[in-house]
Design an enzyme around this catalytic site. Structure first.
Site, PDB file in Angstrom:
ATOM      1  N   LYS A   1      -3.985  -1.382  14.055  1.00  0.00           N
ATOM      2  CA  LYS A   1      -3.248  -0.333  14.768  1.00  0.00           C
ATOM      3  C   LYS A   1      -3.711  -0.252  16.231  1.00  0.00           C
ATOM      4  O   LYS A   1      -4.902  -0.301  16.506  1.00  0.00           O
ATOM      5  CB  LYS A   1      -3.418   0.993  14.042  1.00  0.00           C
ATOM      6  CG  LYS A   1      -2.520   1.046  12.806  1.00  0.00           C
ATOM      7  CD  LYS A   1      -2.636   2.347  12.085  1.00  0.00           C
ATOM      8  CE  LYS A   1      -3.916   2.406  11.315  1.00  0.00           C
ATOM      9  NZ  LYS A   1      -3.837   1.819   9.988  1.00  0.00           N
TER      10      LYS A   1
ATOM     11  N   GLU B   1       0.831  -1.208   0.000  1.00  0.00           N
ATOM     12  CA  GLU B   1       0.000   0.000   0.000  1.00  0.00           C
ATOM     13  C   GLU B   1       0.866   1.258   0.000  1.00  0.00           C
ATOM     14  O   GLU B   1       2.061   1.206   0.296  1.00  0.00           O
ATOM     15  CB  GLU B   1      -0.944  -0.001   1.203  1.00  0.00           C
ATOM     16  CG  GLU B   1      -0.198   0.045   2.525  1.00  0.00           C
ATOM     17  CD  GLU B   1      -0.946   0.822   3.587  1.00  0.00           C
ATOM     18  OE1 GLU B   1      -1.357   1.965   3.297  1.00  0.00           O
ATOM     19  OE2 GLU B   1      -1.105   0.288   4.694  1.00  0.00           O
TER      20      GLU B   1
ATOM     21  N   SER C   1     -12.892   1.866  10.276  1.00  0.00           N
ATOM     22  CA  SER C   1     -12.204   1.938   8.990  1.00  0.00           C
ATOM     23  C   SER C   1     -12.933   1.135   7.926  1.00  0.00           C
ATOM     24  O   SER C   1     -13.447   0.041   8.183  1.00  0.00           O
ATOM     25  CB  SER C   1     -10.783   1.397   9.139  1.00  0.00           C
ATOM     26  OG  SER C   1     -10.142   1.395   7.876  1.00  0.00           O
TER      27      SER C   1
ATOM     28  N   LYS D   1      -5.388  10.943   0.499  1.00  0.00           N
ATOM     29  CA  LYS D   1      -5.504   9.615   1.097  1.00  0.00           C
ATOM     30  C   LYS D   1      -6.780   8.990   0.545  1.00  0.00           C
ATOM     31  O   LYS D   1      -7.861   9.551   0.712  1.00  0.00           O
ATOM     32  CB  LYS D   1      -5.558   9.752   2.620  1.00  0.00           C
ATOM     33  CG  LYS D   1      -5.837   8.441   3.357  1.00  0.00           C
ATOM     34  CD  LYS D   1      -5.808   8.641   4.872  1.00  0.00           C
ATOM     35  CE  LYS D   1      -6.449   7.475   5.597  1.00  0.00           C
ATOM     36  NZ  LYS D   1      -6.508   7.665   7.055  1.00  0.00           N
TER      37      LYS D   1
ATOM     38  N   ASP E   1     -11.534  -0.405   5.820  1.00  0.00           N
ATOM     39  CA  ASP E   1     -10.730  -1.618   5.588  1.00  0.00           C
ATOM     40  C   ASP E   1     -11.540  -2.879   5.890  1.00  0.00           C
ATOM     41  O   ASP E   1     -11.480  -3.864   5.150  1.00  0.00           O
ATOM     42  CB  ASP E   1      -9.484  -1.638   6.497  1.00  0.00           C
ATOM     43  CG  ASP E   1      -8.463  -0.567   6.147  1.00  0.00           C
ATOM     44  OD1 ASP E   1      -8.656   0.150   5.145  1.00  0.00           O
ATOM     45  OD2 ASP E   1      -7.463  -0.450   6.898  1.00  0.00           O
TER      46      ASP E   1
END
Ligand code: PSU
Ligand code: MN
Length: 301
Positions: free
Chosen positions: A156, A22, A137, A83, A139
């Site tokens: 994280k 990434e 997120s 981003k 994700d």
């Protein structure tokens, strides 16, 4: 629409191992000028394992899989690099702008290009103030519907780790510890939370990937959670103290949305004299190497 570099295209066509990387970690997760060095170093580590690196980003509105040195430099040094989560991809393409891809956007583009193995630092997940902010997120949702293997050091540690693990279970995303019975804690080798499955070798990971395909269930991901070596982790006491300060600062300064993760990571770097950066890099390095070996096992090399 997708521009796949010649090297990556040839490797995929020949069935040779490829590892997706990434770019958000380069553009927004690490300070300059260290970020470019790291980007090059990570690509090198993939090559040392006999695989081809495919760093992913959007440049001038073009999603790219596999960047040359000049393109990596742009991601690392250009001002105004956005981003991009997966929802931002059509917006960036439509506007013709450049941006770094998060785990969600990288996984989507990698899967479309036919790259099955992806390495990163830590996944995004459920933030600690979720009941108020609803910050989870993208994700997680994307990994629930994308067939890719993500090698990471957990999620994280700025996040609510048990809530994130629960969401992954609800979403049906497979999670295995690599050589550990505990979910790693990103900067820390152990988050303190157990995992249900442990895999011990790249061959075992590849066997799970083959089983995912053979079972033909929902097109979900496999998360291979690989801990940072204990000798290279951030001191857990320092981690707990600075993280508490970082979360307070984030709230006091009213940081929200996409800015939260870069703010917290940056705060930790500044307030640990770079120790969090070293631990972050050690984690990513280990993940990239392991991803190279998994890609090799997957390619049958
Ligand atoms: N891991 C790192 N550094 C990072 C990230 C992950 O070591 O900067 C990035 C990833 O791109 C991940 C993103 O997808 O942070 C999550 O951001 P958000 O919480 O806004 O979804
Ligand atoms: Mn978020």
């Amino acid at each position: 629409m997708l521009v796949v570099s010649e090297e990556v295209r040839e490797a995929l066509a020949a069935g040779r191992p490829v590892v997706a990387l990434e770019s958000t970690i380069i553009a927004h997760g690490l300070p300059r000028p260290r970020n470019l060095q790291v980007a090059l170093e990570l690509e090198d580590a993939v090559r040392q394992e006999g695989a081809v690196p495919a760093t992913i980003a959007v440049l001038d509105g073009q999603p790219r899989v596999g960047l040359d040195k000049e393109q990596l430099e742009r991601v690392a040094n250009e001002d105004g690099i956005r981003k991009l989560g997966h929802r931002d991809l059509p917006l960036a393409v439509g506007a013709g702008v450049s941006g770094a891809t998060t785990v969600s956007a990288t996984a989507l583009l990698a899967a479309q290009a036919g790259v099955r193995v992806f390495a990163t630092g830590g996944l995004g997940g459920v933030h600690r103030e979720w009941t108020v902010t609803q910050d989870e997120s993208a994700d997680l949702g994307l990994l629930a519907r994308t067939r890719i293997t993500v090698v990471c050091a957990g999620v994280k540690s700025i996040l609510d780790v048990p809530a994130t693990l629960q969401r992954l279970e609800t979403l049906g995303v497979a999670v295995a510890g690599y050589g550990t019975t505990h979910f790693p804690g990103f900067y820390l080798s152990d988050s303190g939370h157990p995992v249900d499955w442990t895999l011990e070798s790249p061959g075992e990971v590849a066997a799970v990937m083959r089983a995912q395909d053979a079972l033909d269930g929902p097109e979900s991901a496999l998360i291979v959670a690989n801990p940072v070596p204990e000798a290279e982790q951030l001191d857990p006491e320092l981690h707990a103290r600075v993280l508490a300060d970082a979360l307070n600062a984030c709230e006091a300064e009213g940081v929200s949305g996409q800015a939260v993760t870069p703010f917290l990571l940056g705060y930790l770097v500044r307030h640990t004299e770079g120790a969090s950066l070293s631990a972050n890099l050690a984690a990513v390095r280990g993940n990239v190497r392991l991803a190279g070996r998994i890609a090799a096992a997957w390619a049958g090399a």
